[in-house]
Design a protein around this motif. Structure first.
Motif, short mmCIF file in Angstrom:
data_model
loop_
_atom_site.label_atom_id
_atom_site.label_comp_id
_atom_site.label_asym_id
_atom_site.label_seq_id
_atom_site.Cartn_x
_atom_site.Cartn_y
_atom_site.Cartn_z
N PHE A 15 14.45 -90.58 7.34
CA PHE A 15 13.20 -91.13 6.81
C PHE A 15 12.86 -90.50 5.46
N LEU A 16 12.99 -89.20 5.35
CA LEU A 16 12.62 -88.50 4.13
C LEU A 16 13.49 -88.87 2.94
N ARG A 17 14.75 -89.20 3.19
CA ARG A 17 15.65 -89.47 2.06
C ARG A 17 15.62 -90.93 1.60
N ARG A 18 14.98 -91.83 2.35
CA ARG A 18 15.00 -93.24 1.97
C ARG A 18 14.17 -93.46 0.71
N ARG A 19 14.62 -94.39 -0.13
CA ARG A 19 13.91 -94.67 -1.37
C ARG A 19 13.57 -96.16 -1.51
N GLU A 20 13.59 -96.92 -0.42
CA GLU A 20 13.03 -98.26 -0.49
C GLU A 20 11.54 -98.16 -0.81
N TYR A 21 10.97 -99.24 -1.32
CA TYR A 21 9.55 -99.20 -1.70
C TYR A 21 8.66 -98.98 -0.48
N GLU A 22 8.93 -99.68 0.63
CA GLU A 22 8.17 -99.48 1.87
C GLU A 22 9.13 -99.01 2.96
N VAL A 23 8.72 -98.00 3.72
CA VAL A 23 9.51 -97.55 4.86
C VAL A 23 8.54 -97.27 6.02
N LEU A 24 8.88 -97.82 7.17
CA LEU A 24 8.13 -97.54 8.40
C LEU A 24 8.97 -96.64 9.28
N TYR A 25 8.34 -95.60 9.82
CA TYR A 25 9.05 -94.61 10.64
C TYR A 25 8.41 -94.50 12.01
N GLY A 26 9.23 -94.48 13.05
CA GLY A 26 8.70 -94.21 14.39
C GLY A 26 8.97 -95.35 15.35
N GLY A 27 7.91 -95.77 16.04
CA GLY A 27 8.05 -96.81 17.05
C GLY A 27 7.88 -96.30 18.46
N ALA A 28 7.80 -94.99 18.67
CA ALA A 28 7.60 -94.41 20.00
C ALA A 28 6.96 -93.04 19.83
N ALA A 29 6.47 -92.49 20.94
CA ALA A 29 5.82 -91.19 20.90
C ALA A 29 6.86 -90.07 20.81
N GLY A 30 6.49 -88.97 20.18
CA GLY A 30 7.34 -87.78 20.19
C GLY A 30 8.48 -87.79 19.21
N GLY A 31 8.49 -88.72 18.25
CA GLY A 31 9.59 -88.79 17.30
C GLY A 31 9.42 -87.90 16.08
N GLY A 32 8.35 -87.12 16.03
CA GLY A 32 8.13 -86.23 14.88
C GLY A 32 7.56 -86.95 13.67
N VAL A 38 3.59 -85.48 6.71
CA VAL A 38 2.99 -84.37 5.98
C VAL A 38 3.99 -83.74 5.01
N MET A 39 5.26 -83.66 5.40
CA MET A 39 6.26 -82.96 4.58
C MET A 39 6.78 -83.82 3.43
N LEU A 40 6.74 -85.13 3.55
CA LEU A 40 7.34 -86.00 2.53
C LEU A 40 6.82 -85.75 1.12
N PRO A 41 5.51 -85.59 0.86
CA PRO A 41 5.06 -85.41 -0.52
C PRO A 41 5.61 -84.16 -1.20
N LEU A 42 6.07 -83.19 -0.43
CA LEU A 42 6.52 -81.93 -1.03
C LEU A 42 7.74 -82.12 -1.93
N TYR A 43 8.43 -83.24 -1.81
CA TYR A 43 9.56 -83.52 -2.71
C TYR A 43 9.11 -83.52 -4.17
#
Length: 470
Positions: A15-32, A38-43
């Motif tokens: 998820f963090l390395r993708r550079r598409e304009y829109e990215v959706l992450y997850g779909g279930a509980a407990g996937g982090g 929170v960590m993505l903007p630190l790039y």
């Protein structure tokens, strides 16, 4: 030696390395999901003009995200400072990461005039399409060297379940980029074609090895949830979820022909003696819905055709003039083999008969020879008619079917959720136009609950046929 504060797990790293304009992450509980958000903007916080915004529906829901930022941001960047009043981190370079909320559509106005390189929606399905798409206009760079894009994390369910599923889940298989062309008019004349890409990165608790190591019992917690919620939270199912109104709904291609244990069926020629009813829910800026229904000898309803006025984006209307819409309805009835030459009764929201000092919508359509009677707009009674008709009898036969060609009804009805303020009613912020139009028709042919009628459990094959046919 370097001290490692946080290391992404494989799915988070994807998820963090993708550079598409829109990215959706997850779909279930407990996937982090929350930590990844929170960590993505630190790039990019080393770029002085970088601006990021992390959104939740209400401010109290931001607490978990802010707490995570307090753990990581200051340790990773000792000079970073958090302003409690502004809910904003400022990094040594001058870059900022802000936390915000958007409880209602009107709240989006507080972001008008602002700009952010990166916008992250946590629990995206809690937002409407209007709220999400508005932020496209706030998503632009303040200078060179940053990444401009939209990110979302979510579980199934919520008022935005339908549009999120349609935009990210059913549009392409997971990890498959979707490229959309956009045509933009230029001030000097002419147009320019541009592209935007989006992607779904799935994640479940099984991708979070750290969580399963630290708390092996978490799987049991998810396993004890009610069935629909368990399927969504544990396995990431987008077909059953908490808050879903019509849990009875079943779309099983294996039974499109035999019509058992499926509400979606293959089209067929309607007998000439069956009654035909046309339902209508008016919309201009939002979609309109016209549905044609047939009634058989047993009072069973079949949705056999539809005209859905969607303008190419979730819940956006065609802005079609009333007379033109009437002409198109009449043309469809002259061309469709199941409608041509047949007597059709029209029923619509009674609001279209309101004149307000001029001709009503019903008056204008009548001049084009498209006639409507006033429908019964009793909301809860109409909703219960859906429940009565969607229930299966012991032979697997419901009292409502939809031809598989009626894709907007099939898409939007099972995605409807309950209104948190009126817990027995459908949340009208969702895409409820085909539902409302059908509700007027169902109230024209009301039925009582059938003895012993029920619905199969999600994932269950009542005939034990495993894809066979009767």
């Amino acid at each position: 030696m370097k001290k490692v504060l946080w290391r992404p797990q494989p799915r988070q790293a994807e998820f963090l390395r993708r550079r598409e304009y829109e990215v959706l992450y997850g779909g279930a509980a407990g996937g982090g999901k929350s930590e990844a958000a929170v960590m993505l903007p630190l790039y990019w916080v080393g770029v002085p003009w970088f601006r990021a915004l992390i959104l939740r529906k209400s401010f109290p829901q931001l607490r978990e995200l802010i707490d995570k930022s307090l753990v990581y941001y200051g340790s990773a960047f000792p000079g970073a400072r958090y302003n409690v009043t502004a809910h904003r981190w400022t990094f040594p370079s001058g870059a900022t990461v802000s936390f915000g909320s958007m409880y209602g559509t009107a709240d989006r106005e507080k972001y008008r005039g602002l700009q952010f390189d990166l916008i992250i929606f946590d629990e995206l399905t809690h937002f409407t399409w209007a709220e999400y798409s508005f932020m496209f206009s706030r998503n632009r760079p303040a200078g060179p060297g940053t990444f401009v894009g939209m990110r979302g994390t979510t579980n199934p369910g919520g008022v935005g379940h339908g549009w999120v599923k349609n935009r990210f889940i059913t549009a392409a298989p997971p990890m498959t980029p979707i490229v959309e062309e956009v045509e933009v008019g230029l001030p000097e004349g002419g147009t320019k074609r541009m592209t935007r890409s989006r992607l779904f990165v799935p994640a479940t608790v099984f991708d979070n090895r750290a969580l399963l190591t630290n708390d092996p019992g978490y799987l049991a917690n998810l396993g004890m949830l009610p069935e629909a919620e368990r399927n969504a939270q544990l396995y990431g199912s987008w077909d059953s979820f908490e808050g879903q109104v019509f849990t009875e709904w079943r779309d099983d291609p294996a039974h499109y022909v035999d019509r058992r244990w499926s509400h979606v069926i293959a089209p067929f020629r309607i007998p000439g003696h069956w009654t035909l009813i046309r339902g209508f829910d008016w919309g201009y800026a939002r979609p309109f819905s016209v549905g044609w229904w047939a009634v058989d000898e047993d009072g069973r309803l079949y949705r056999i055709a539809e005209y859905y006025g969607c303008g190419g984006a979730p819940d956006r209307g065609l802005r079609l003039e009333v007379a033109e819409l009437a002409r198109r309805i009449r043309a469809m009835e002259q061309e469709n083999e199941n409608l041509k030459g047949r007597e059709i009764m029209g029923v619509a929201d009674p609001a279209i008969a309101q004149r307000d000092g001029g001709d009503s919508i019903a008056d204008i359509m009548a001049r084009e020879r498209v006639f409507w009677g006033k429908g019964d707009n009793t909301r809860l009674a109409g909703k219960m008619q859906y429940h009565y008709r969607l229930a299966f009898d012991g032979e697997g036969l419901p009292m409502l079917y939809a031809f598989r060609t009626c894709r907007h009804f099939i898409r939007t009805l099972p995605a409807l959720v309950y209104d948190p303020g009126r817990v027995e009613d459908v949340d009208t912020r969702g895409e409820d136009h085909a539902y409302d139009e059908g509700r007027y028709v169902l109230m024209e042919r009301p039925i009582t609950p059938r003895t012993g009628a029920t619905a199969p459990r999600a994932g269950e094959d009542p005939l034990n046929m495993k894809g066979g046919s009767a």
